[in-house]
Design a protein around this motif. Structure first.
Motif, PDB file in Angstrom:
ATOM      1  N   ASN A   1       0.848  -1.185   0.000  1.00 28.71           N
ATOM      2  CA  ASN A   1       0.000   0.000   0.000  1.00 28.71           C
ATOM      3  C   ASN A   1       0.892   1.246   0.000  1.00 28.71           C
ATOM      4  OD1 ASN A   1      -1.610   2.251   0.920  1.00 28.71           O
ATOM      5  ND2 ASN A   1      -3.160   0.777   1.611  1.00 28.71           N
ATOM      6  N   LYS A   2       0.947   1.925  -1.120  1.00 25.24           N
ATOM      7  CA  LYS A   2       1.831   3.082  -1.259  1.00 25.24           C
ATOM      8  C   LYS A   2       1.429   4.225  -0.332  1.00 25.24           C
ATOM      9  CE  LYS A   2       3.350   4.023  -5.430  1.00 25.24           C
ATOM     10  NZ  LYS A   2       3.397   4.361  -6.886  1.00 25.24           N
ATOM     11  N   ASP A   3       0.131   4.387  -0.115  1.00 31.39           N
ATOM     12  CA  ASP A   3      -0.334   5.464   0.762  1.00 31.39           C
ATOM     13  C   ASP A   3       0.184   5.291   2.184  1.00 31.39           C
ATOM     14  OD1 ASP A   3      -1.678   6.805  -1.213  1.00 31.39           O
ATOM     15  OD2 ASP A   3      -3.647   5.928  -0.745  1.00 31.39           O
ATOM     16  N   LEU A   4       0.200   4.047   2.671  1.00 33.53           N
ATOM     17  CA  LEU A   4       0.677   3.815   4.036  1.00 33.53           C
ATOM     18  C   LEU A   4       2.174   4.095   4.150  1.00 33.53           C
ATOM     19  CD1 LEU A   4      -1.240   0.640   5.298  1.00 33.53           C
ATOM     20  CD2 LEU A   4      -1.747   3.063   5.656  1.00 33.53           C
ATOM     21  N   PHE A   5       2.934   3.677   3.150  1.00 32.55           N
ATOM     22  CA  PHE A   5       4.378   3.944   3.198  1.00 32.55           C
ATOM     23  C   PHE A   5       4.641   5.446   3.127  1.00 32.55           C
ATOM     24  CE2 PHE A   5       4.633  -0.553   2.355  1.00 32.55           C
ATOM     25  CZ  PHE A   5       5.819  -0.937   2.975  1.00 32.55           C
ATOM     26  N   ASP A   6       3.859   6.145   2.312  1.00 32.93           N
ATOM     27  CA  ASP A   6       4.007   7.595   2.236  1.00 32.93           C
ATOM     28  C   ASP A   6       3.597   8.246   3.567  1.00 32.93           C
ATOM     29  OD1 ASP A   6       4.785   7.335  -0.393  1.00 32.93           O
ATOM     30  OD2 ASP A   6       2.812   7.809  -1.227  1.00 32.93           O
ATOM     31  N   LYS A   7       2.526   7.751   4.153  1.00 31.03           N
ATOM     32  CA  LYS A   7       2.007   8.302   5.404  1.00 31.03           C
ATOM     33  C   LYS A   7       3.035   8.233   6.527  1.00 31.03           C
ATOM     34  CE  LYS A   7      -1.773   7.432   8.739  1.00 31.03           C
ATOM     35  NZ  LYS A   7      -2.469   8.731   8.663  1.00 31.03           N
ATOM     36  N   PHE A   8       3.767   7.104   6.575  1.00 33.47           N
ATOM     37  CA  PHE A   8       4.728   6.908   7.664  1.00 33.47           C
ATOM     38  C   PHE A   8       6.163   7.219   7.255  1.00 33.47           C
ATOM     39  CE2 PHE A   8       1.421   3.546   8.852  1.00 33.47           C
ATOM     40  CZ  PHE A   8       0.711   4.448   9.632  1.00 33.47           C
ATOM     41  N   GLY A   9       6.348   7.715   6.035  1.00 33.34           N
ATOM     42  CA  GLY A   9       7.672   8.129   5.593  1.00 33.34           C
ATOM     43  C   GLY A   9       8.671   6.999   5.489  1.00 33.34           C
ATOM     44  N   VAL A  10       8.211   5.836   5.106  1.00 40.57           N
ATOM     45  CA  VAL A  10       9.075   4.657   4.980  1.00 40.57           C
ATOM     46  C   VAL A  10       9.272   4.346   3.494  1.00 40.57           C
ATOM     47  CG1 VAL A  10       9.308   2.203   5.503  1.00 40.57           C
ATOM     48  CG2 VAL A  10       8.247   3.741   7.170  1.00 40.57           C
ATOM     49  N   PRO A  11      10.512   4.062   3.056  1.00 41.25           N
ATOM     50  CA  PRO A  11      10.749   3.733   1.640  1.00 41.25           C
ATOM     51  C   PRO A  11       9.949   2.501   1.208  1.00 41.25           C
ATOM     52  CG  PRO A  11      12.817   4.201   2.757  1.00 41.25           C
ATOM     53  CD  PRO A  11      11.770   4.119   3.831  1.00 41.25           C
ATOM     54  N   TYR A  12       9.535   2.503  -0.036  1.00 41.74           N
ATOM     55  CA  TYR A  12       8.787   1.362  -0.569  1.00 41.74           C
ATOM     56  C   TYR A  12       9.653   0.099  -0.562  1.00 41.74           C
ATOM     57  CZ  TYR A  12       5.653   4.926  -2.579  1.00 41.74           C
ATOM     58  OH  TYR A  12       4.787   5.987  -2.766  1.00 41.74           O
ATOM     59  N   PRO A  13       9.030  -1.061  -0.422  1.00 40.50           N
ATOM     60  CA  PRO A  13       9.789  -2.310  -0.560  1.00 40.50           C
ATOM     61  C   PRO A  13      10.300  -2.468  -1.985  1.00 40.50           C
ATOM     62  CG  PRO A  13       7.434  -2.747  -0.416  1.00 40.50           C
ATOM     63  CD  PRO A  13       7.605  -1.292  -0.109  1.00 40.50           C
ATOM     64  N   LYS A  14      11.306  -3.314  -2.153  1.00 39.17           N
ATOM     65  CA  LYS A  14      11.922  -3.494  -3.465  1.00 39.17           C
ATOM     66  C   LYS A  14      11.920  -4.968  -3.865  1.00 39.17           C
ATOM     67  CE  LYS A  14      15.074   0.477  -2.909  1.00 39.17           C
ATOM     68  NZ  LYS A  14      16.496   0.901  -2.894  1.00 39.17           N
ATOM     69  N   ASP A  15      12.069  -5.189  -5.171  1.00 38.21           N
ATOM     70  CA  ASP A  15      12.218  -6.554  -5.660  1.00 38.21           C
ATOM     71  C   ASP A  15      13.453  -7.197  -5.029  1.00 38.21           C
ATOM     72  OD1 ASP A  15      10.029  -6.461  -7.409  1.00 38.21           O
ATOM     73  OD2 ASP A  15      11.233  -5.590  -9.027  1.00 38.21           O
ATOM     74  N   GLY A  16      13.382  -8.501  -4.826  1.00 40.15           N
ATOM     75  CA  GLY A  16      14.543  -9.247  -4.344  1.00 40.15           C
ATOM     76  C   GLY A  16      14.679  -9.281  -2.835  1.00 40.15           C
ATOM     77  N   MET A  17      13.664  -8.884  -2.086  1.00 38.79           N
ATOM     78  CA  MET A  17      13.754  -8.924  -0.620  1.00 38.79           C
ATOM     79  C   MET A  17      13.834 -10.356  -0.116  1.00 38.79           C
ATOM     80  SD  MET A  17      10.982  -6.247   0.964  1.00 38.79           S
ATOM     81  CE  MET A  17       9.617  -7.196   0.286  1.00 38.79           C
ATOM     82  N   THR A  18      14.559 -10.538   0.983  1.00 32.74           N
ATOM     83  CA  THR A  18      14.503 -11.787   1.731  1.00 32.74           C
ATOM     84  C   THR A  18      13.405 -11.640   2.785  1.00 32.74           C
ATOM     85  OG1 THR A  18      16.082 -11.028   3.393  1.00 32.74           O
ATOM     86  CG2 THR A  18      16.978 -12.140   1.434  1.00 32.74           C
ATOM     87  N   TRP A  19      13.044 -12.743   3.428  1.00 30.17           N
ATOM     88  CA  TRP A  19      12.043 -12.658   4.492  1.00 30.17           C
ATOM     89  C   TRP A  19      12.549 -11.789   5.639  1.00 30.17           C
ATOM     90  CZ3 TRP A  19       7.151 -13.303   4.161  1.00 30.17           C
ATOM     91  CH2 TRP A  19       6.607 -14.220   3.253  1.00 30.17           C
ATOM     92  N   LYS A  20      13.834 -11.857   5.932  1.00 29.54           N
ATOM     93  CA  LYS A  20      14.385 -11.035   7.018  1.00 29.54           C
ATOM     94  C   LYS A  20      14.199  -9.548   6.715  1.00 29.54           C
ATOM     95  CE  LYS A  20      18.547 -10.146   9.766  1.00 29.54           C
ATOM     96  NZ  LYS A  20      18.324  -8.684   9.716  1.00 29.54           N
ATOM     97  N   GLN A  21      14.459  -9.165   5.479  1.00 32.25           N
ATOM     98  CA  GLN A  21      14.296  -7.763   5.105  1.00 32.25           C
ATOM     99  C   GLN A  21      12.824  -7.335   5.165  1.00 32.25           C
ATOM    100  OE1 GLN A  21      16.264  -8.255   1.315  1.00 32.25           O
ATOM    101  NE2 GLN A  21      18.071  -7.091   1.994  1.00 32.25           N
TER     102      GLN A  21
END
Length: 426
Positions: A161-181
């Motif tokens: 949800n892009k709105d939530l990431f924008d709301k909390f000022g957190v960078p969007y997730p990216k391709d290639g993430m591990t579960w830990k990330q």
């Protein structure tokens, strides 16, 4: 399992596709008086399905308009219409629609036709279809039988949800993430604000958690396989996800639609986003690849295709195969791709047009769907559902802090073995 991938839009799509091209068998029809082709004899094909869909009458009309001599009669798998009931009554359907893991009942009853001969006779090149999907289907045959053909494939991604990431000022997730990330991001995104609880990550249930690990639920000796280290890995991963305070498990992607979940890892639900867009209530979302385990790098959820089989009892096998073969033509497969489903025909051109007909995919990271390979399907047995049920109970015990991972799995494995033994007794 599964994967109750969205049958209604899929079947709608297939029906729409059938109306796109001339009948491949039209040139072979007998000639009538005056050199004109005589109409083929009327045929009724019964289509057996796991569940109902809302516009099946419209679908039957579309197919009938394309093949005027063919009438599709839908039949639902329900009480009184289970496979054994239909076989006993001598009314077993012509075509069966199912996803790859669900063929045990049909094989036990010996009602599936081996399609190898028809494919060769009609010139259908099975080698052009997705090899993982074909390999998964062929696992059901002991001597190379081909009991189904894949019409389209399922896929999994991480919706966010892009709105939530924008709301909390957190960078969007990216391709290639591990579960830990992904878990690290979830810890940041899970919070309560303005009396609203937001969840950082919904990773669905126990089956999906182990899906990418391609681990069989039953050992070759017929015993439960929950003591395998990969089940512990999956359960520990879920414990870390749902151990984040406030990040309780949801039901598939239902809460994501409501805008209170930052990330949701699940199968293809693009049809739902398209419906929201058409209603004027679009969600500001995008997608990246599914998080991966170090033990299975680059692998998404296991291969899952939606397939059509032909009954060995059908009196209209060639007509049924005609319909299936047409659905596998490049023209129809392109339409399937344009409408947001992965075609089973392995052709790079079809990837390029994926989602072209959908407003909801404009500007989205569609490439995420193609950056990961599906994990191979494990060897399925008739006892898998028993073991899956016990795995689900073990997951609940772990998430409720009643038991540790190893104890929960050990006891679940014991229960599963006892249940399997009871089923085996005459």
């Amino acid at each position: 399992m599964k994967r109750c991938w969205p049958l209604p839009p899929a079947l709608v799509l297939l029906a729409l596709c059938v109306s796109c091209s001339p009948s491949p068998g039209a040139a072979n029809q007998p000639e009538g008086k005056g050199g004109e082709d005589a109409p083929p004899s009327p045929v009724t094909l019964t289509l057996y399905m796991q569940s109902a869909f809302p516009i099946q009458n419209q679908i039957m009309d579309i197919i009938h308009n394309k093949y005027p001599h063919i009438t599709i009669k839908p039949l639902l798998r329900e009480k009184g219409q289970m496979p054994e009931d239909l076989l006993a009554a001598g009314t077993f359907p012509d075509i069966i629609y199912a996803s790859t893991p669900w063929y045990t009942d049909y094989l036990d009853l010996k009602v599936l036709l081996d399609l190898n001969e028809l494919a060769k006779l009609k010139g259908l090149d099975v080698g052009k279809l997705d090899p993982l999907a074909i390999d998964a289907i062929k696992m059901w045959g002991e001597k190379g039988e081909l009991y189904a053909l894949p019409i389209y494939r399922n896929f999994a991604v991480t919706y966010y949800n892009k709105d939530l990431f924008d709301k909390f000022g957190v960078p969007y997730p990216k391709d290639g993430m591990t579960w830990k990330q992904a878990i690290d991001i979830a810890k940041t995104m899970t919070r309560k604000e303005d009396n609203v609880e937001y969840k950082g990550l919904d990773a669905s249930e126990s089956y999906s958690a182990v899906s990418a690990l391609s681990t069989p639920f039953v050992r070759p000796d017929g015993k439960a396989n929950l003591l395998h280290e990969r089940f512990a890995l999956a359960l520990q991963n879920l414990k870390e996800i749902y151990g984040i305070p406030g990040n309780r498990p949801g039901i598939n992607v239902s809460e994501f639609y409501k805008g209170t979940v930052a990330m949701s890892v699940f199968w293809n639900v693009i049809a739902s986003f398209e419906e929201m867009s058409k209603k004027g209530t679009p969600l500001n979302w995008d997608m990246v690849t599914t998080p991966t385990y170090d033990a299975a790098p680059g692998k998404s959820f296991q291969v899952d295709s939606h397939n059509l089989s032909i009954s060995a009892h059908s009196k209209h096998k060639e007509e049924a195969f005609q319909v299936i073969a047409y659905l596998l033509s490049k023209e129809v497969q392109a339409d399937i791709s344009k409408n947001g489903y992965l075609p089973s025909l392995a052709d790079p051109d079809l990837e390029k047009v994926f989602g072209a007909n959908l407003q909801s995919l404009k500007g989205k990271n569609v490439s995420a769907i193609f950056k990961q390979q599906s994990a191979p399907l494990y060897k399925i047995t008739r006892y898998d559902s028993i073991v899956m049920g016990e795995l689900g109970k073990a997951m609940n015990e772990v998430l409720d802090n009643q038991k540790d991972v190893n104890s929960a799995l050990r006891e679940a494995n014991e229960r599963a073995d006892k249940a399997i033994e009871q089923v085996r007794k005459p």
